[in-house]
Design an enzyme around this catalytic site. Sequence first.
Site, PDB file in Angstrom:
ATOM      1  N   ARG A  52      -4.899  -2.880   1.461  1.00 14.24           N
ATOM      2  CA  ARG A  52      -3.908  -3.036   0.385  1.00 14.24           C
ATOM      3  C   ARG A  52      -2.922  -4.151   0.722  1.00 14.24           C
ATOM      4  O   ARG A  52      -2.540  -4.948  -0.140  1.00 14.24           O
ATOM      5  CB  ARG A  52      -3.177  -1.705   0.149  1.00 14.24           C
ATOM      6  CG  ARG A  52      -2.315  -1.719  -1.097  1.00 14.24           C
ATOM      7  CD  ARG A  52      -1.832  -0.333  -1.495  1.00 14.24           C
ATOM      8  NE  ARG A  52      -0.873   0.202  -0.547  1.00 14.24           N
ATOM      9  CZ  ARG A  52      -0.380   1.445  -0.615  1.00 14.24           C
ATOM     10  NH1 ARG A  52      -0.789   2.269  -1.574  1.00 14.24           N
ATOM     11  NH2 ARG A  52       0.491   1.875   0.266  1.00 14.24           N
ATOM     12  N   LYS A 152       2.210  -4.254  -3.447  1.00 11.11           N
ATOM     13  CA  LYS A 152       3.309  -3.551  -2.782  1.00 11.11           C
ATOM     14  C   LYS A 152       4.234  -4.628  -2.213  1.00 11.11           C
ATOM     15  O   LYS A 152       4.091  -5.057  -1.070  1.00 11.11           O
ATOM     16  CB  LYS A 152       2.758  -2.613  -1.703  1.00 11.11           C
ATOM     17  CG  LYS A 152       3.766  -1.585  -1.237  1.00 11.11           C
ATOM     18  CD  LYS A 152       3.086  -0.439  -0.527  1.00 11.11           C
ATOM     19  CE  LYS A 152       4.071   0.456   0.194  1.00 11.11           C
ATOM     20  NZ  LYS A 152       5.013   1.160  -0.670  1.00 11.11           N
ATOM     21  N   GLU A 185       4.603   6.346 -12.754  1.00 11.16           N
ATOM     22  CA  GLU A 185       4.667   6.956 -11.417  1.00 11.16           C
ATOM     23  C   GLU A 185       6.090   7.422 -11.163  1.00 11.16           C
ATOM     24  O   GLU A 185       6.976   7.222 -11.984  1.00 11.16           O
ATOM     25  CB  GLU A 185       4.215   5.964 -10.341  1.00 11.16           C
ATOM     26  CG  GLU A 185       5.054   4.712 -10.255  1.00 11.16           C
ATOM     27  CD  GLU A 185       4.546   3.706  -9.228  1.00 11.16           C
ATOM     28  OE1 GLU A 185       3.811   4.073  -8.300  1.00 11.16           O
ATOM     29  OE2 GLU A 185       4.919   2.531  -9.362  1.00 11.16           O
TER      30      GLU A 185
HETATM   31  N1  PMP Z   1       4.216   4.227  -5.784  1.00  8.71           N
HETATM   32  C1  PMP Z   1       5.096   3.433  -5.171  1.00  8.71           C
HETATM   33  C2  PMP Z   1       5.934   2.527  -5.993  1.00  8.71           C
HETATM   34  C3  PMP Z   1       5.219   3.451  -3.768  1.00  8.71           C
HETATM   35  O1  PMP Z   1       6.098   2.665  -3.161  1.00  8.71           O
HETATM   36  C4  PMP Z   1       4.396   4.321  -3.012  1.00  8.71           C
HETATM   37  C5  PMP Z   1       4.480   4.310  -1.514  1.00  8.71           C
HETATM   38  N2  PMP Z   1       5.591   5.036  -1.036  1.00  8.71           N
HETATM   39  C6  PMP Z   1       3.502   5.169  -3.702  1.00  8.71           C
HETATM   40  C7  PMP Z   1       3.420   5.071  -5.079  1.00  8.71           C
HETATM   41  C8  PMP Z   1       2.600   6.097  -2.954  1.00  8.71           C
HETATM   42  O2  PMP Z   1       1.617   5.350  -2.272  1.00  8.71           O
HETATM   43  P1  PMP Z   1       1.033   5.812  -0.871  1.00  8.71           P
HETATM   44  O3  PMP Z   1       0.404   7.146  -1.079  1.00  8.71           O
HETATM   45  O4  PMP Z   1       0.044   4.758  -0.533  1.00  8.71           O
HETATM   46  O5  PMP Z   1       2.175   5.890   0.077  1.00  8.71           O
END
Ligand code: PMP
Length: 286
Positions: A52, A152, A185
Site C-alpha cells: 500500500r 494514505k 468510512e
Molecule cells: N481509513 C483511514 C482514513 C485510515 O487512516 C485507516 C488507518 N488507520 C483506516 C481506514 C484503516 O486501515 P487499516 O486497517 O489498514 O489500518
Amino acid sequence: MALKVWMYDKLVDEEDAKISVFDHALLYGDGVFEGIRVYNGKIFEFDAHLDRLYNSAKVIRLVIPMDKQTLAAAVTKTVEANNATDGYIRLIVTRGAGDLGLNALICEKAAIIIIIADSIQLYPEQLYETGLKVVSAATIRNHPLSLPPQIKSLNYLNNILAKIEALDKDVSEAIMYNHEGYVAEAVADNVFIVKNGVIYTPPTQAGSLPGITRALVIRLAKKENLAVVEKNLTRFDLYVSDEFFLTGTAAEVIGIVDIDGRVIGDGKPGPITRLLRKKFYEYARS
Ligand code: PMP
C-alpha cells in the site's frame, strides 16, 4: 527510554531525528505513510502495508529511495532497536526539502524515510466491552476524483475536520459520508454493519482507504461462513443495523452502540462483532 528513530538510511537518537522546514511534508502534507502493528514480535500484515505504501507513493509521483526488501529490513531493524515486540510502527516517506513553491518534482532526490517504532495508546479495554458512540460528520469525504482515498497521504485535514466534529460532540469517532451521501468510512477506520445475519461494508470506491484490517476481517468472516456483501450504505442503513463495528490497525475491531442518538441493537457490541474481534485477536497473536 528515548527512542531510536530511522532517518534516511540509519538509526539515530530521537532528539536527532529532524527534518528540514523546507520539507514538503511539513509545508504541504506531501508524502505518504503507514501505521503498522507488531504483535508478539511479528510485524502484522507487513507485505500488505508495504504494497500500500509503494502504491500510494507511485500515485503521487514520489520515488521511495529504497527498494521494498531494503525498506522491510530497515523497519525490522527499527522494531528490534526499540524492543517494540508489541508495538506500533509509523513508517513515513516525505517528499523531501524543496523551496516554498508547490513544485514537488524538484524534491525528487530529497525524499526522506522515517521509521518510528513505539507503543500505541489503545482505547481502554472497557470500551471494547461497552462499545463506542459515534456521530455523522457534516464534513464529506474528499471526492475520490479529487484525491483518491486509496492514497494514505500525510494530508489528513479532511479526516481531522470530521474528528473535530466528533470531539465537539464529546465522542471520539465520526462517520464520514461521500459526495453522494453514501457511507465512506470513519475518521481513521473502516465501517461494517450486520443486518439479519449478513455483514455489509461499503466498497472502497465509496471513498475509503482499503483498510488492511478490513480485508483481514472480511477473510476471517468468510472463514466463519458468514456472508459479507460490499455495497453502498446510507445513514438509514447504519441507524437500523443490528450490529455496527469499525476496523483499523489501531482500533482493531470495535463495536459501535450509538450513532446520532440511535441505539444499535441492544446497546452492546453484538455477537458477530464479538466473534470477529476474538478471531482477529487469535489470528494476530498466532
Ligand atoms: N481509513 C483511514 C482514513 C485510515 O487512516 C485507516 C488507518 N488507520 C483506516 C481506514 C484503516 O486501515 P487499516 O486497517 O489498514 O489500518
